[in-house]
Design an enzyme around this catalytic site. Sequence first.
Site, PDB file in Angstrom:
ATOM      1  N   GLU A   1      16.445 -77.765 -60.859  1.00 16.46           N
ATOM      2  CA  GLU A   1      16.374 -77.822 -62.325  1.00 16.46           C
ATOM      3  C   GLU A   1      16.428 -76.396 -62.884  1.00 16.46           C
ATOM      4  O   GLU A   1      15.685 -75.524 -62.459  1.00 16.46           O
ATOM      5  CB  GLU A   1      15.067 -78.530 -62.749  1.00 16.46           C
ATOM      6  CG  GLU A   1      14.643 -78.339 -64.192  1.00 16.46           C
ATOM      7  CD  GLU A   1      15.654 -78.783 -65.251  1.00 16.46           C
ATOM      8  OE1 GLU A   1      16.206 -79.880 -65.121  1.00 16.46           O
ATOM      9  OE2 GLU A   1      15.881 -77.995 -66.202  1.00 16.46           O
TER      10      GLU A   1
ATOM     11  N   TYR B   1       8.846 -94.777 -85.429  1.00 17.90           N
ATOM     12  CA  TYR B   1       8.040 -95.711 -84.628  1.00 17.90           C
ATOM     13  C   TYR B   1       6.909 -94.926 -83.975  1.00 17.90           C
ATOM     14  O   TYR B   1       7.008 -93.714 -83.787  1.00 17.90           O
ATOM     15  CB  TYR B   1       8.898 -96.432 -83.581  1.00 17.90           C
ATOM     16  CG  TYR B   1       9.760 -95.559 -82.708  1.00 17.90           C
ATOM     17  CD1 TYR B   1       9.266 -94.947 -81.554  1.00 17.90           C
ATOM     18  CD2 TYR B   1      11.105 -95.346 -83.018  1.00 17.90           C
ATOM     19  CE1 TYR B   1      10.065 -94.164 -80.749  1.00 17.90           C
ATOM     20  CE2 TYR B   1      11.921 -94.554 -82.207  1.00 17.90           C
ATOM     21  CZ  TYR B   1      11.391 -93.967 -81.083  1.00 17.90           C
ATOM     22  OH  TYR B   1      12.193 -93.177 -80.281  1.00 17.90           O
TER      23      TYR B   1
HETATM   24  C1  LIG Z   1      14.844 -80.553 -73.855  1.00 16.14           C
HETATM   25  C2  LIG Z   1      15.398 -81.917 -74.229  1.00 16.14           C
HETATM   26  C3  LIG Z   1      14.864 -82.602 -75.327  1.00 16.14           C
HETATM   27  C4  LIG Z   1      15.362 -83.875 -75.689  1.00 16.14           C
HETATM   28  N1  LIG Z   1      14.812 -84.524 -76.741  1.00 16.14           N
HETATM   29  C5  LIG Z   1      15.226 -85.774 -77.044  1.00 16.14           C
HETATM   30  C6  LIG Z   1      14.608 -86.524 -78.091  1.00 16.14           C
HETATM   31  O1  LIG Z   1      13.687 -86.054 -78.761  1.00 16.14           O
HETATM   32  N2  LIG Z   1      15.057 -87.798 -78.349  1.00 16.14           N
HETATM   33  C7  LIG Z   1      16.086 -88.333 -77.630  1.00 16.14           C
HETATM   34  O2  LIG Z   1      16.472 -89.489 -77.865  1.00 16.14           O
HETATM   35  N3  LIG Z   1      16.696 -87.646 -76.641  1.00 16.14           N
HETATM   36  C8  LIG Z   1      16.282 -86.380 -76.340  1.00 16.14           C
HETATM   37  N4  LIG Z   1      16.876 -85.716 -75.316  1.00 16.14           N
HETATM   38  C9  LIG Z   1      18.025 -86.332 -74.634  1.00 16.14           C
HETATM   39  C10 LIG Z   1      17.623 -87.398 -73.677  1.00 16.14           C
HETATM   40  O3  LIG Z   1      16.555 -86.970 -72.861  1.00 16.14           O
HETATM   41  C11 LIG Z   1      18.859 -87.675 -72.816  1.00 16.14           C
HETATM   42  O4  LIG Z   1      19.928 -88.068 -73.643  1.00 16.14           O
HETATM   43  C12 LIG Z   1      18.665 -88.830 -71.868  1.00 16.14           C
HETATM   44  O5  LIG Z   1      17.367 -88.943 -71.424  1.00 16.14           O
HETATM   45  C13 LIG Z   1      19.623 -88.686 -70.676  1.00 16.14           C
HETATM   46  O6  LIG Z   1      19.011 -87.848 -69.735  1.00 16.14           O
HETATM   47  P1  LIG Z   1      19.775 -86.945 -68.684  1.00 16.14           P
HETATM   48  O7  LIG Z   1      18.811 -86.792 -67.559  1.00 16.14           O
HETATM   49  O8  LIG Z   1      21.123 -87.463 -68.395  1.00 16.14           O
HETATM   50  O9  LIG Z   1      19.984 -85.551 -69.433  1.00 16.14           O
HETATM   51  P2  LIG Z   1      18.930 -84.502 -69.977  1.00 16.14           P
HETATM   52  O10 LIG Z   1      17.689 -85.150 -70.427  1.00 16.14           O
HETATM   53  O11 LIG Z   1      19.670 -83.644 -70.933  1.00 16.14           O
HETATM   54  O12 LIG Z   1      18.550 -83.639 -68.674  1.00 16.14           O
HETATM   55  C14 LIG Z   1      19.432 -82.710 -68.080  1.00 16.14           C
HETATM   56  C15 LIG Z   1      18.607 -81.716 -67.285  1.00 16.14           C
HETATM   57  O13 LIG Z   1      19.501 -80.882 -66.532  1.00 16.14           O
HETATM   58  C16 LIG Z   1      19.057 -79.549 -66.604  1.00 16.14           C
HETATM   59  N5  LIG Z   1      20.236 -78.695 -66.341  1.00 16.14           N
HETATM   60  C17 LIG Z   1      21.251 -78.414 -67.172  1.00 16.14           C
HETATM   61  N6  LIG Z   1      22.173 -77.659 -66.541  1.00 16.14           N
HETATM   62  C18 LIG Z   1      21.722 -77.468 -65.274  1.00 16.14           C
HETATM   63  C19 LIG Z   1      22.245 -76.791 -64.132  1.00 16.14           C
HETATM   64  N7  LIG Z   1      23.426 -76.167 -64.170  1.00 16.14           N
HETATM   65  N8  LIG Z   1      21.499 -76.785 -62.982  1.00 16.14           N
HETATM   66  C20 LIG Z   1      20.292 -77.419 -62.925  1.00 16.14           C
HETATM   67  N9  LIG Z   1      19.767 -78.080 -63.987  1.00 16.14           N
HETATM   68  C21 LIG Z   1      20.482 -78.115 -65.130  1.00 16.14           C
HETATM   69  C22 LIG Z   1      18.490 -79.445 -68.007  1.00 16.14           C
HETATM   70  O14 LIG Z   1      17.595 -78.337 -68.119  1.00 16.14           O
HETATM   71  C23 LIG Z   1      17.794 -80.786 -68.176  1.00 16.14           C
HETATM   72  O15 LIG Z   1      16.463 -80.756 -67.705  1.00 16.14           O
HETATM   73  C24 LIG Z   1      16.429 -84.435 -74.945  1.00 16.14           C
HETATM   74  C25 LIG Z   1      16.968 -83.743 -73.836  1.00 16.14           C
HETATM   75  C26 LIG Z   1      16.464 -82.493 -73.464  1.00 16.14           C
HETATM   76  C27 LIG Z   1      17.044 -81.752 -72.249  1.00 16.14           C
END
Ligand SMILES: Cc1cc2nc3c(=O)[nH]c(=O)nc-3n(C[C@H](O)[C@H](O)[C@H](O)COP(=O)(O)OP(=O)(O)OC[C@H]3O[C@@H](n4cnc5c(N)ncnc54)[C@H](O)[C@@H]3O)c2cc1C
Length: 396
Positions: free
Chosen positions: A34, A220
Amino acid sequence: MALPRTVVIAGAGIGGLTAALAIARRGFQVCVLEAAERLEGIGAGIQLSPNASRILIALGLAERLAPHVVVPEELKVRDAASGRVLARAPLGVDAEQRYGAPYWMIHRGDLQAALCEAVKAHPDISLQLGVKIEDFAIYENKVRVAAGRNAGTVEESGIALIGADGLWSTLRTRLGHNAAPRFAHHTAWRALVGKEAVAPEFSTPAINLWLGHNAHLVHYPVRGGRLVNIVAILRDEWKQPGWSAPGASDELLARFPAAQWHASARDLISAPTQWQKWALYDCAPLEQWGQGPVTLLGDAAHPMLPYLAQGAAMAIEDAAVLGQCLGEIPGDPVGALRAYEQKRSARTARTQRAARSNGTVYHLGGVGARLRSLALCMMGPRLIRRYDWLYGWQPR
Ligand SMILES: Cc1cc2nc3c(=O)[nH]c(=O)nc-3n(C[C@H](O)[C@H](O)[C@H](O)COP(=O)(O)OP(=O)(O)OC[C@H]3O[C@@H](n4cnc5c(N)ncnc54)[C@H](O)[C@@H]3O)c2cc1C
């Protein structure tokens, strides 16, 4: 050095952490890298519809999540100007009976923390923070990952690499998907307030959706009902990447004028002292997600607009299906990744398109808005059945 049966995951968001649990329970070692130095409770509310909650429950997370979730009794859709309730659809017990799993509302940070605790407690999962994956190279039976940590580099190897690195995914670009995410010309503003700061009718366990011209409002309760999550979405040209830019309350209130927004909605928007905003992006569905032993998951694979509240749910579904495919053909990770993509691409593409189209319908004005309101009034409690295809889904 390559560990036999190690799967490397880029990103410890909701998708990456759920995938780690789903894959480890099939007997694989998992290494999660991460980029962030700390997994803080960033974000606000996230809805977990039954298609997602059933997976989290199956992964054994119900007990960890129980103190944090709120079960909405209903969805209330209101007209922005009059405040009139256009439709009420039962959730709560009705949704649980209909779909076989509960509808939950939760703070994103609480969900991420619960997943993180489960990951840390799992003997076959390692989680490294402050490690940003920059590139990968595919060899005959493995994939080698190059990542940056502080000023140095880290190398990890595995039989598969999963890009769960979010909207601005490095791995998606590295896989040759060069189109940048599309700006939706909308920004989302979020705030959390104590339940005592809002009118009693707005702290009840319900999802409230207000529809106005070029703007809508969703609120909510989260954190076991102690806080109310408010998200205001409006047409805007501000488009900086990132999740947490500060937003000025008076600027937001000016975008919800008294002529178009009922006083109780404006009171609600006036309650928080701090707002954070993020610009909304999605991508057109990708034709092919991965190649060889590399694939994508969650927002990295199918970033979507939040108008169906399915971003986290689709990442969770991806994780379950990926774990299942790897478990079914453990000796052929490349075949398992292609089977996973095949099972996921049509459903996630449909969800991306449906979310985009909801955004258009939510923000209608004039005659279009009147027809939409009429349709909502006629649908009434049957509104939720439109989403049977989403909420009734089971991993197969
Ligand atoms: C900080 C943050 C706050 C959010 N807040 C909200 C919210 O309030 N409401 C809502 O509906 N959605 C929010 N989201 C989006 C929501 O969490 C995502 O759309 C959904 O949960 C899909 O999750 P994901 O794991 O695919 O992506 P994400 O939740 O975006 O997670 C991606 C992760 O990959 C990490 N990352 C990125 N590039 C690299 C790399 N090159 N190498 C290693 N790690 C990397 C990031 O730091 C992050 O932790 C937020 C996302 C983040 C990152």
